[in-house]
Write an enzyme that holds these catalytic residues in place. Structure first.
Site, short mmCIF file in Angstrom:
data_model
loop_
_atom_site.label_atom_id
_atom_site.label_comp_id
_atom_site.label_asym_id
_atom_site.label_seq_id
_atom_site.Cartn_x
_atom_site.Cartn_y
_atom_site.Cartn_z
N LYS A 1 49.52 45.62 40.72
CA LYS A 1 48.29 45.80 42.09
C LYS A 1 49.00 47.03 42.93
CE LYS A 1 44.26 43.75 42.87
NZ LYS A 1 43.45 43.49 41.84
N ASP B 1 39.04 48.26 42.97
CA ASP B 1 39.29 46.62 43.01
C ASP B 1 38.26 47.17 44.61
OD1 ASP B 1 39.90 43.99 42.87
OD2 ASP B 1 40.59 44.28 45.10
#
Ligand code: NDP
Length: 446
Positions: free
Chosen positions: A127, A167
């Site tokens: 991430k 995201d």
């Protein structure tokens, strides 16, 4: 096993990573589920899998200097957490939001490792992102920032190493600017990012995949009680990518979504958000300055400033905004009002106490790492289309999405069933963990 109790192990995580409370929360939830499995298999102790699985392979933090429209220079922090590559190259989104810090990205990356494992695809977990705030920025400023971010990130990613996606705050536009800059620097057109435009290597259904997949997962959960979506009232939070496409699929399958939200508050439309109204939301959210309160003005419905939608009576609740947006009081109120399905489009939107309440009361509760895995699954399918250079048609990709969500559901049932109850948290955590842990053992001490 080095640790006598799970509490002893969790204390070391808290001690080692002070000020990373979201990361502690994510690890704690997983460890509660997997503890018995970890103790029962002596190989996991021998290879010290627990200590190893909570430490990222590497954490990259870098400076992102960029210039605004008034020629003022700003500096943000850029991050990429390459957490675990036991089952495939690192894969996970980039988040641009002022709240981004190491603790938040580590929780997201850790969750991603298990989520990606659950998809059954060969995807490791990672991430990244920045504490940059895209709100109120011009297109040119967004482009400048994306270029500056990629000026450093490019050296750490690659189609066989690490393949980021979007995201919060990173959608098709941002992926486009970052892809353009990567191509320019590397002089290579490769599938290094997913969520690309369909003209240049993107997959159909990728924008829809998280929201659609979430609803497919709910359909599977309802089937366990011989029930369906038909006529069900659903509260949805958020109004971004995941929330919009979750609503779209709910409408298509006969349910009635009645709320949407953003960081300012929520709207309640008792007549139901229709496809036509949803098209307005999509248009609205394409304009950076627009707020969900504009929906209330246009359709003459109530807007609740500074509130979240969990006080509204519903059968199904789909939190699709952000972490820890649904607490214990919200959970109690939802259930008192008759809600019996909660499935998470967002990552870790329910607090630990809220999750415990859902499980104590034995409702159908689908945690994010299972229920929102459709997005990364179709990112995986985008990667395979980039490798073969053969784009798949919409029906085919949608069919694969459904199949993968059903497979994840089956894994949750396999590992989470006890007596007459399916604990989807245990199912998802154990199902995701075993595959990663076994692969780590196969690969030795690396
Ligand atoms: P978007 O940026 O498209 O939308 C985010 C939405 O959440 C917006 O409505 C935003 O409102 C709201 N929001 C963000 N922060 C807060 C906050 N602190 N309080 C209240 N509302 C907030 O993001 P996505 O839809 O892509 O992501 C939503 C969630 O889904 C995240 O948890 C993400 O990690 C998760 N997720 C996303 C996937 C994807 O494919 N995109 C895949 C799997 C999970 P505002 O505009 O006011 O900030």
């Amino acid at each position: 096993m080095k640790y006598k109790t799970k509490e002893e192990f969790l204390d070391t995580v808290v001690d080692n990573y002070k000020d990373q409370k979201e990361f502690h929360q994510a690890v704690e939830e997983v460890v509660h589920s997997i503890w018995d499995t970890a103790v029962a298999n002596p190989e996991y102790g021998k290879f010290n899998i627990l200590d190893r699985i909570v430490v990222p392979d590497r954490t990259i933090i870098f400076r992102v200097p960029w210039m605004d429209d008034n020629n003022e220079v700003h500096v943000n922090l850029g991050y990429r957490i390459q957490f675990n590559s036991a089952i495939g190259p690192y894969k996970g989104g980039l988040r641009f939001h002022p709240s981004v810090d190491l603790g938040i990205l580590k929780f997201l990356a850790f969750e991603q490792v298990l989520k990606n494992s659950l998809t059954g695809l060969n995807l490791g977990g990672g991430k990244g992102g920045s504490n940059f705030d895209p709100k109120g920025k011009s297109d040119k400023e967004i482009m400048n920032f994306c270029y500056a971010f990629m000026n450093e990130l490019y050296r750490h990613i690659g189609r066989r190493t690490d393949i980021p996606a979007g995201d919060i705050g990173v959608g098709g536009r941002e992926i486009g600017y970052m892809f353009g800059q990567y191509k320019k620097i590397r002089n290579a057109f490769t599938g290094v990012l997913t969520g690309k435009g369909t003209n240049w290597g993107g997959s159909v259904i990728r924008p829809e995949a998280t929201g659609y997949g979430l609803v497919y997962f709910v359909v599977e959960m309802l089937k366990m009680r011989d029930d369906s979506l038909d006529g069900k009232i659903a509260t949805v939070s958020g109004s971004g990518n995941v929330a919009q496409f979750a609503c779209e699929k709910l409408i298509e399958l006969g349910a009635k979504p009645v709320t949407l939200s953003d960081s300012g508050g929520f709207i309640y439309d008792p007549d139901g958000i229709t496809q036509e109204k949803l098209e307005y939301v999509k248009e609205l959210k394409g304009v950076r300055s627009a707020r969900i309160s504009d929906y209330a003005k246009k359709y003459n419905v109530e807007y609740f400033e500074g509130k979240r939608p969990w006080s509204i009576k519903c059968d199904i609740a789909l939190p699709c905004a952000t972490q820890n947006e649904l607490n214990f009081d919200d959970a109690k109120e939802l259930l008192e009002n008759g809600c019996f399905v909660v499935a998470e489009g967002a990552n870790m939107p329910s607090t630990t106490n809220a999750v415990r309440h859902f499980i104590d009361k034995k409702i159908l509760y689908g945690p994010g790492k299972a229920a929102n895995a459709g997005g990364v699954a179709i990112s995986g399918i985008e990667m395979s289309q980039n490798s073969t250079r053969i784009p798949l048609k919409r029906d085919k990709v949608d069919g694969l999405l459904k199949e993968i969500m059903q497979r994840i559901h089956t894994t949750c049932v396999k590992y989470g069933s006890k007596d007459d109850f399916i604990n989807y948290v245990d199912g998802a955590n154990i199902g995701g963990f075993v595959r990663v842990a076994d692969s780590m053992i196969d690969q030795g001490i690396v």
